[in-house]
Design a protein around this motif. Structure first.
Motif, PDB file in Angstrom:
ATOM      1  N   GLU A  47       0.827  -1.201   0.000  1.00 47.84           N
ATOM      2  CA  GLU A  47       0.000   0.000   0.000  1.00 47.84           C
ATOM      3  C   GLU A  47       0.865   1.256   0.000  1.00 47.84           C
ATOM      4  OE1 GLU A  47      -2.186  -0.574   3.643  1.00 47.84           O
ATOM      5  OE2 GLU A  47      -2.413  -2.665   3.006  1.00 47.84           O
ATOM      6  N   VAL A  53       6.537  -1.486  -5.048  1.00 46.11           N
ATOM      7  CA  VAL A  53       5.577  -0.530  -4.461  1.00 46.11           C
ATOM      8  C   VAL A  53       6.339   0.714  -3.984  1.00 46.11           C
ATOM      9  CG1 VAL A  53       3.747  -0.194  -2.759  1.00 46.11           C
ATOM     10  CG2 VAL A  53       4.075  -2.446  -3.790  1.00 46.11           C
ATOM     11  N   ASP A  71      -4.849  -4.716  -5.278  1.00 47.66           N
ATOM     12  CA  ASP A  71      -6.079  -4.522  -6.067  1.00 47.66           C
ATOM     13  C   ASP A  71      -5.800  -3.758  -7.360  1.00 47.66           C
ATOM     14  OD1 ASP A  71      -7.466  -5.666  -4.063  1.00 47.66           O
ATOM     15  OD2 ASP A  71      -8.294  -3.803  -3.253  1.00 47.66           O
ATOM     16  N   CYS A  72      -4.609  -3.173  -7.459  1.00 46.34           N
ATOM     17  CA  CYS A  72      -4.290  -2.252  -8.555  1.00 46.34           C
ATOM     18  C   CYS A  72      -5.296  -1.101  -8.575  1.00 46.34           C
ATOM     19  CB  CYS A  72      -4.270  -2.995  -9.891  1.00 46.34           C
ATOM     20  SG  CYS A  72      -2.852  -2.531 -10.874  1.00 46.34           S
ATOM     21  N   SER A  73      -5.560  -0.531  -7.408  1.00 46.93           N
ATOM     22  CA  SER A  73      -6.536   0.567  -7.349  1.00 46.93           C
ATOM     23  C   SER A  73      -5.880   1.841  -6.827  1.00 46.93           C
ATOM     24  CB  SER A  73      -7.710   0.175  -6.449  1.00 46.93           C
ATOM     25  OG  SER A  73      -7.309   0.132  -5.101  1.00 46.93           O
ATOM     26  N   ILE A 122      -3.060   4.188  -2.708  1.00 48.90           N
ATOM     27  CA  ILE A 122      -2.775   3.191  -3.732  1.00 48.90           C
ATOM     28  C   ILE A 122      -2.751   1.803  -3.097  1.00 48.90           C
ATOM     29  CG2 ILE A 122      -1.008   2.392  -5.371  1.00 48.90           C
ATOM     30  CD1 ILE A 122      -0.214   5.501  -5.402  1.00 48.90           C
ATOM     31  N   ASP A 123      -3.515   0.895  -3.661  1.00 53.91           N
ATOM     32  CA  ASP A 123      -3.492  -0.494  -3.218  1.00 53.91           C
ATOM     33  C   ASP A 123      -2.938  -1.321  -4.379  1.00 53.91           C
ATOM     34  OD1 ASP A 123      -4.133  -3.202  -2.748  1.00 53.91           O
ATOM     35  OD2 ASP A 123      -5.748  -2.623  -1.379  1.00 53.91           O
ATOM     36  N   ALA A 124      -1.694  -1.756  -4.231  1.00 54.93           N
ATOM     37  CA  ALA A 124      -1.030  -2.434  -5.346  1.00 54.93           C
ATOM     38  C   ALA A 124      -1.598  -3.834  -5.581  1.00 54.93           C
ATOM     39  CB  ALA A 124       0.472  -2.514  -5.075  1.00 54.93           C
TER      40      ALA A 124
END
Ligand SMILES: [Zn+2]
Length: 245
Positions: free
Chosen positions: A154, A193, A227-229, A223-225
């Motif tokens: 994250e 990340v 979920d790629c969100s 950023i949530d790596a």
């Protein structure tokens, strides 16, 4: 700029958002990077390559084997060296034409001096106590603070201009009480990340320097790596903030 500089920065200069004028502005600017770790390492590499004229890099620590997984400015041969010395060597190998100042004794006593010499400050440290002090100095001296944090998979990114009437500072986001240090020593971190957040921090610093596009002032990108969100939330100025009110 001489011919060599025009060639070195040509792919940036050809962007209408940058141009000769923008490149000259970068060459004329000074940025302070605090922390040559997972965030500072990629940020320093990109800012050096992009031609920020004076980079002040601060870190008291030495390079350890466990750093190399993500702190890509340091090499295996650098283990045991001061991180600022190791980082400077790599940066100058990429771009020998910029000025780099190493600070290995940054503390409360000289923080204001180094912040005062800078146009923009990038915080890549990993504990709240230091982050609060950097924020205080940036508010007091009216310097934009480009802040990033990473943990596990994250990341968070924001630009603070707490010295402006309606803009929050870092302290507005994290009231002092009840903040635990969440760092990668205790929690782990996936290498790219850190790279992603460090390069995004460098990008925002350049955008602030050139006054380009969305600068994330008063906003927090989360950023949530896994979920790629990517999502962005608005941060409000705290009416009772002890730092910026
Ligand atoms: Zn505040």
């Amino acid at each position: 700029m001489n011919d060599q500089q025009l060639l070195r920065y040509s792919r940036q200069i050809m962007l209408p958002e940058v141009g000769i004028e923008g490149q000259e502005a970068l060459l004329g600017s000074t940025m302070l990077l605090i922390g040559m770790g997972g965030l500072g390492a990629p940020a320093a590499l990109y800012l050096a390559a992009a031609g920020v004229g004076h980079l002040i890099i601060a870190d008291f620590d030495t390079v350890e084997l466990s750093n190399l997984q993500r702190q890509v400015i340091h090499y295996t041969n650098d283990i045991g060296r001061l991180k600022v010395d190791s980082a400077k060597e790599t940066m100058q190998a990429i771009n020998p034409t910029i000025k780099i100042t190493c600070v290995s004794d940054l503390d409360e006593g000289n923080l204001s001096k180094w912040v005062g010499l800078s146009d923009i400050v990038l915080d890549g440290t990993d504990n709240f106590e230091t982050r609060f002090k950097i924020n205080q100095a940036c508010v007091a001296l009216k310097k934009p603070l480009v802040s990033a944090a990473v943990i596990r998979l994250e990341g968070q990114l924001s630009v603070f201009k707490g010295y402006e009437a309606n803009q929050p500072c870092y302290q507005c986001l994290y009231p002092k009480e009840g903040t635990d240090n969440n760092n990668c020593t205790d929690n782990g971190i996936l290498a790219p990340v850190a790279g992603m957040l460090g390069t995004m921090q460098a990008l925002q610093a350049i955008k602030v320097a050139l006054n380009l596009g969305e600068q994330l002032v008063g906003k927090l990108m989360i950023i949530d790596a896994l979920d790629c969100s990517f999502r962005t939330v608005t941060i409000s100025k705290d009416a009772n903030c002890p730092v910026c009110q």
